[in-house]
Design an enzyme around this catalytic site. Structure first.
Site, PDB file in Angstrom:
ATOM      1  N   CYS A  17       0.798  -1.062   0.076  1.00  0.00           N
ATOM      2  CA  CYS A  17      -0.036   0.052   0.202  1.00  0.00           C
ATOM      3  C   CYS A  17       0.883   1.123  -0.014  1.00  0.00           C
ATOM      4  O   CYS A  17       1.978   1.187  -0.158  1.00  0.00           O
ATOM      5  CB  CYS A  17      -0.820   0.034   1.165  1.00  0.00           C
ATOM      6  SG  CYS A  17      -0.475  -0.175   2.715  1.00  0.00           S
TER       7      CYS A  17
HETATM    8  C1  RB5 Z   1      -4.207   5.195   0.853  1.00  0.00           C
HETATM    9  O1  RB5 Z   1      -4.106   6.388   0.383  1.00  0.00           O
HETATM   10  C2  RB5 Z   1      -3.019   4.782   1.822  1.00  0.00           C
HETATM   11  O2  RB5 Z   1      -3.415   5.241   3.191  1.00  0.00           O
HETATM   12  C3  RB5 Z   1      -2.856   3.596   1.971  1.00  0.00           C
HETATM   13  O3  RB5 Z   1      -1.943   2.978   0.616  1.00  0.00           O
HETATM   14  C4  RB5 Z   1      -1.814   3.053   2.897  1.00  0.00           C
HETATM   15  O4  RB5 Z   1      -0.697   3.770   2.903  1.00  0.00           O
HETATM   16  C5  RB5 Z   1      -2.302   2.775   4.295  1.00  0.00           C
HETATM   17  O5  RB5 Z   1      -1.484   1.976   5.227  1.00  0.00           O
END
Ligand code: RB5
Length: 164
Positions: free
Chosen positions: A78
């Site tokens: 993420c």
């Molecule tokens: C999404 O914008 C972001 O919050 C997600 O990709 C991640 O970093 C969450 O931990």
């Protein structure tokens, strides 16, 4: 299944990948590198860069597949890697870690039997991400008694017997 020559677990072959919008580009890059390197890649999505998607929708199916043995290891990405790591670790049998450097990428497998590596697509550039994934995939759990004992204590928290 152990490799009969080394008694180490067999090298992972089938690798699951998953990412939200924050990790999409990194996932695409790593999936291509994994295929080129001869791994079988199972992509749990997202299948396109969707700014409003949610990492649990991709990371949880990946984590379930790792826990069921449908894939050998997982790569969850993420933006920071934090959400992916939190989500993956909710699945019993998954040992997911957010990794930024190569020592932990292999030692986490050798000592702690890490089976999902989590990366921050907005933190780690592609070249380093690939180096970390390679170190993770080339490493194998040592099976040392002290490490099994520690993992058994974690498995008991999950209401599971030790896996090994
Ligand atoms: C999404 O914008 C972001 O919050 C997600 O990709 C991640 O970093 C969450 O931990």
């Amino acid at each position: 299944m152990p490799d009969s020559r080394t008694m180490l677990p067999s090298p992972p072959k089938r690798i699951g990948v998953a990412a939200d919008h924050g990790g999409f580009e990194s996932k695409e890059y790593l999936a291509g590198m994994l295929r080129e390197a001869g791994y079988d890649v199972v992509d749990f999505g997202d299948s396109q860069p969707e700014p409003d998607d949610d990492y649990p929708d991709f990371v949880v199916p990946l984590a379930l597949a790792v826990a069921r043995g449908e894939v050998d290891r997982g790569v969850a990405i993420c933006g920071s890697g934090v959400g992916a790591c939190i989500a993956a670790n909710k699945v019993p049998g998954v040992r997911a870690c957010l990794i930024h450097e190569s020592f932990s990428a292999h030692q986490g497998v050798e000592d702690d039997d890490m089976n999902v590596i989590c990366l921050g697509g907005r933190v780690v550039a592609n070249a380093l991400a690939w180096e970390l994934v390679r170190a993770f995939l080339q490493a194998r759990f040592s099976g040392a008694e002290r490490h099994r004992r520690r993992l058994a204590k974690i498995s008991r928290l999950e209401g599971r017997e030790a896996e090994s």
